[in-house]
Motif scaffolding. Structure first.
Motif, PDB file in Angstrom:
ATOM      1  N   HIS A 122       9.081  27.405   7.012  1.00  0.00           N
ATOM      2  CA  HIS A 122       8.509  27.830   5.732  1.00  0.00           C
ATOM      3  C   HIS A 122       7.222  28.604   5.950  1.00  0.00           C
ATOM      4  N   LYS A 123       6.367  28.083   6.824  1.00  0.00           N
ATOM      5  CA  LYS A 123       5.087  28.751   7.082  1.00  0.00           C
ATOM      6  C   LYS A 123       5.305  30.128   7.685  1.00  0.00           C
ATOM      7  N   LEU A 124       6.213  30.184   8.639  1.00  0.00           N
ATOM      8  CA  LEU A 124       6.488  31.454   9.314  1.00  0.00           C
ATOM      9  C   LEU A 124       7.054  32.489   8.339  1.00  0.00           C
ATOM     10  N   SER A 125       8.019  32.073   7.524  1.00  0.00           N
ATOM     11  CA  SER A 125       8.639  33.035   6.608  1.00  0.00           C
ATOM     12  C   SER A 125       7.638  33.500   5.550  1.00  0.00           C
ATOM     13  N   THR A 126       6.803  32.584   5.068  1.00  0.00           N
ATOM     14  CA  THR A 126       5.790  32.965   4.077  1.00  0.00           C
ATOM     15  C   THR A 126       4.796  33.955   4.672  1.00  0.00           C
ATOM     16  N   ALA A 127       4.376  33.688   5.902  1.00  0.00           N
ATOM     17  CA  ALA A 127       3.417  34.574   6.561  1.00  0.00           C
ATOM     18  C   ALA A 127       3.999  35.974   6.754  1.00  0.00           C
ATOM     19  N   LEU A 128       5.256  36.029   7.128  1.00  0.00           N
ATOM     20  CA  LEU A 128       5.908  37.321   7.344  1.00  0.00           C
ATOM     21  C   LEU A 128       5.988  38.123   6.047  1.00  0.00           C
ATOM     22  N   PHE A 162      16.108  29.547   8.126  1.00  0.00           N
ATOM     23  CA  PHE A 162      15.028  30.527   8.168  1.00  0.00           C
ATOM     24  C   PHE A 162      15.438  31.824   7.463  1.00  0.00           C
ATOM     25  N   ARG A 163      16.651  32.243   7.750  1.00  0.00           N
ATOM     26  CA  ARG A 163      17.161  33.482   7.177  1.00  0.00           C
ATOM     27  C   ARG A 163      17.212  33.383   5.646  1.00  0.00           C
ATOM     28  N   THR A 164      17.688  32.232   5.146  1.00  0.00           N
ATOM     29  CA  THR A 164      17.778  32.016   3.701  1.00  0.00           C
ATOM     30  C   THR A 164      16.401  32.026   3.055  1.00  0.00           C
ATOM     31  N   MET A 165      15.448  31.310   3.676  1.00  0.00           N
ATOM     32  CA  MET A 165      14.069  31.287   3.156  1.00  0.00           C
ATOM     33  C   MET A 165      13.486  32.687   3.082  1.00  0.00           C
ATOM     34  N   LEU A 166      13.678  33.403   4.168  1.00  0.00           N
ATOM     35  CA  LEU A 166      13.093  34.735   4.258  1.00  0.00           C
ATOM     36  C   LEU A 166      13.662  35.639   3.169  1.00  0.00           C
ATOM     37  N   ARG A 195      11.006  22.868  13.104  1.00  0.00           N
ATOM     38  CA  ARG A 195      11.029  22.053  11.900  1.00  0.00           C
ATOM     39  C   ARG A 195      10.968  22.929  10.661  1.00  0.00           C
ATOM     40  N   LYS A 196      11.484  22.381   9.580  1.00  0.00           N
ATOM     41  CA  LYS A 196      11.601  23.157   8.357  1.00  0.00           C
ATOM     42  C   LYS A 196      10.245  23.636   7.826  1.00  0.00           C
ATOM     43  N   MET A 201       2.982  45.975  16.882  1.00  0.00           N
ATOM     44  CA  MET A 201       4.058  45.271  16.181  1.00  0.00           C
ATOM     45  C   MET A 201       4.134  43.818  16.635  1.00  0.00           C
ATOM     46  N   LEU A 202       4.355  43.003  15.683  1.00  0.00           N
ATOM     47  CA  LEU A 202       4.448  41.575  15.950  1.00  0.00           C
ATOM     48  C   LEU A 202       5.899  41.196  16.182  1.00  0.00           C
ATOM     49  N   HIS A 203       6.109  40.207  17.001  1.00  0.00           N
ATOM     50  CA  HIS A 203       7.455  39.708  17.165  1.00  0.00           C
ATOM     51  C   HIS A 203       7.488  38.227  16.817  1.00  0.00           C
ATOM     52  N   ALA A 204       8.428  37.840  15.991  1.00  0.00           N
ATOM     53  CA  ALA A 204       8.546  36.432  15.607  1.00  0.00           C
ATOM     54  C   ALA A 204       9.758  35.818  16.298  1.00  0.00           C
ATOM     55  N   LYS A 205       9.532  34.699  16.894  1.00  0.00           N
ATOM     56  CA  LYS A 205      10.607  34.022  17.606  1.00  0.00           C
ATOM     57  C   LYS A 205      11.067  32.839  16.769  1.00  0.00           C
TER      58      LYS A 205
END
Ligand SMILES: [Zn+2]
Length: 158
Positions: free
Chosen positions: A15-21, A55-59, A10-11, A1-5
């Motif tokens: 964006h990159k993190l939420s898209t990847a998830l 981040f929460r909104t993007m996700l 930066r925005k 399992m991956l954990h995202a911190k």
């Protein structure tokens, strides 16, 4: 399992993190705790608040678009509870935030604080989803993982 911190980032990073998830997981649970309660300075508080809620909104909207299950989970005690034996043996309070790893005094498991918290959030989310959809005996991987590389992700706010 991956954990995202997710800290003050930066925005475009968010964006990159939420898209990847959203690409990787079929189900995403996110901790709902108010992270600001435990941050120590006024500046850190405002930066973290803004970053986290963005981040929460993007996700959420990316999950909606992609048909990925998104749910907020009460993450109370997720950093203090041992994900192996469920004893509340982890570091507590503001002082405990500085401890990145700890050993459960009941079952002896060595935990990375963030990974342990994410596991607890994931378990809680899976449980609430199983109850909410009336699944007997819990969710099956096939019903969640369709077309996704991984089953699910829990994300800790702190
Ligand atoms: Zn334990």
């Amino acid at each position: 399992m991956l954990h995202a911190k997710v800290k003050a980032r930066r925005k475009d990073t968010l964006h990159k993190l939420s898209t990847a998830l959203v690409k990787e997981y079929g189900v995403i649970f996110i901790g709902n705790v108010n992270a600001s309660a435990l941050t120590q300075t006024r500046l850190a508080k405002s930066v973290l608040d803004a970053s986290w809620s963005a981040f929460r909104t993007m996700l959420q909207y990316k999950c909606d678009d992609a048909g990925v299950w998104f749910e907020e989970v009460d993450e109370a005690y997720s950093t203090q509870t041992c994900s192996c034996c469920a004893s509340r043996t982890g570091p507590k309070g503001v002082a405990g935030l500085g401890m990145r790893s700890w050993r459960c005094e009941v079952c002896g498991t060595l935990h990375d604080r963030d990974v342990n918290a994410a596991k607890n959030i994931l378990a809680k989310g899976m449980l609430s989803r199983a109850v909410g959809t009336g699944l007997q005996g819990g969710p099956t991987s096939s019903s969640f993982a369709a077309g996704r590389g991984r089953l699910a992700e829990g994300i800790s706010a702190l």
